[in-house]
Enzyme design. Structure first.
Site, PDB file in Angstrom:
ATOM      1  N   HIS A 163      -0.694  10.800  -2.329  1.00  7.36           N
ATOM      2  CA  HIS A 163      -1.997  10.415  -1.769  1.00  7.36           C
ATOM      3  C   HIS A 163      -2.923  11.594  -1.473  1.00  7.36           C
ATOM      4  CE1 HIS A 163      -4.865   9.497   1.453  1.00  7.36           C
ATOM      5  NE2 HIS A 163      -5.009   8.358   0.808  1.00  7.36           N
ATOM      6  N   HIS A 218       0.820  -1.207   0.000  1.00  3.83           N
ATOM      7  CA  HIS A 218       0.000   0.000   0.000  1.00  3.83           C
ATOM      8  C   HIS A 218       0.860   1.267   0.000  1.00  3.83           C
ATOM      9  CE1 HIS A 218      -2.812   2.798   2.347  1.00  3.83           C
ATOM     10  NE2 HIS A 218      -3.440   2.562   1.214  1.00  3.83           N
TER      11      HIS A 218
HETATM   12  O1  G3P Z   1      -6.685   1.634  -2.626  1.00  8.31           O
HETATM   13  C1  G3P Z   1      -6.838   1.262  -1.291  1.00  8.31           C
HETATM   14  C2  G3P Z   1      -6.615   2.434  -0.386  1.00  8.31           C
HETATM   15  O2  G3P Z   1      -5.397   3.030  -0.741  1.00  8.31           O
HETATM   16  C3  G3P Z   1      -7.716   3.431  -0.467  1.00  8.31           C
HETATM   17  O3  G3P Z   1      -7.584   4.446   0.472  1.00  8.31           O
HETATM   18  O4  G3P Z   1      -6.930   6.644   1.306  1.00  8.31           O
HETATM   19  O5  G3P Z   1      -5.257   4.820   1.307  1.00  8.31           O
HETATM   20  O6  G3P Z   1      -5.956   5.840  -0.834  1.00  8.31           O
HETATM   21  P1  G3P Z   1      -6.373   5.467   0.561  1.00  8.31           P
HETATM   22 MG    MG Z   2      -4.845   4.536  -2.191  1.00 10.60          MG
END
Ligand code: G3P
Ligand code: MG
Length: 229
Positions: free
Chosen positions: A50, A9
């Site tokens: 992000h 992630h």
């Molecule tokens: O794509 C999964 C997750 O990354 C979604 O939430 O806020 O971490 O981009 P965020």
């Molecule tokens: Mg994400």
């Protein structure tokens, strides 16, 4: 049973600055088969970051989409890293892992489509290697209209009244949801509709087990080395 998918992630973001080339590089070194990243469109390029603002992850200020590319590229995104361009991540990853591209900003579908088409034409990447996701379902459908062969993941922040029906209607490949909203019924409904179910952000073995017990097909983690591949 198909293979459980673990996505690094924002790269190996538990160890390196999130969404930087060093975070993606480390994820690959740790054996990650998939990485996840977030993109905004600026000056026709896709930048990998992000937040919609710069303060948390860079030494810049203000909204990402209010800035020009040269300003964004002058910033430090952590440990001297630049905010990467999606094309740079493609160069780094090449055919070594799958990439889940999360479309964050508006106007991302068209440049993402163009970049992906070029990468596939040049045979550097394949459609199977990619999943495009977004909370912005309009942007996601716009992308799917151009690239029906590429799998899309529909992100949700709450359980919809009719469970996974929205994702089936979008002809999505998967529902992507936060760990806090996952329940057995939602996952089973997605499966019943032929959809996968991926959950974020799972950073402990205990949570991974709990999510697997609910039947999810994959998870996003900041610590891709914590789980075996
Ligand atoms: O794509 C999964 C997750 O990354 C979604 O939430 O806020 O971490 O981009 P965020
Ligand atoms: Mg994400």
């Amino acid at each position: 049973m198909s293979e459980f998918i673990l996505f690094a992630h924002r790269g190996a973001s538990g160890y390196e600055p999130e969404n930087t080339l060093s975070a993606f590089d480390l994820a690959l070194a740790m054996g990650a088969r998939w990485i996840e990243l977030d993109v905004y469109a600026v000056d026709g390029e896709l930048v990998v970051i992000h937040d919609d603002r710069l303060e948390r992850t860079t030494n810049g200020t203000g909204f990402v989409m209010d800035k020009g590319l040269s300003y964004l590229r002058s910033l430090d995104a952590g440990k001297g890293q630049k905010i990467p361009l999606l094309r740079e991540v493609f160069d780094l990853v090449s055919d070594r892992a799958g990439i889940n591209i999360e479309l964050k900003g508006s106007g991302t579908a068209a440049p993402a489509s163009a970049l992906i088409a070029a990468a596939i034409t040049a045979r550097r990447m394949t459609a199977e290697q990619l999943i495009v996701s977004s909370f912005n379902h309009k942007e996601l459908l716009c992308f799917k209209a151009i690239h029906p062969e590429i799998r899309i993941g529909a992100l949700v922040s709450g359980v919809p009244r009719r469970s996974a029906r929205f994702a089936e209607k979008m002809e999505a490949y998967a529902v992507h949801a936060g760990m806090n909203i996952v329940n057995r019924r939602f996952v089973a409904d997605a499966h019943h509709r032929g959809l996968k179910f991926f959950v974020y952000t799972v950073n402990t073995g205990e949570d991974l087990k709990r999510m697997q017990d609910m039947g999810v097909d994959g998870a996003f983690t900041n610590y891709p080395d914590l789980f075996s591949y």
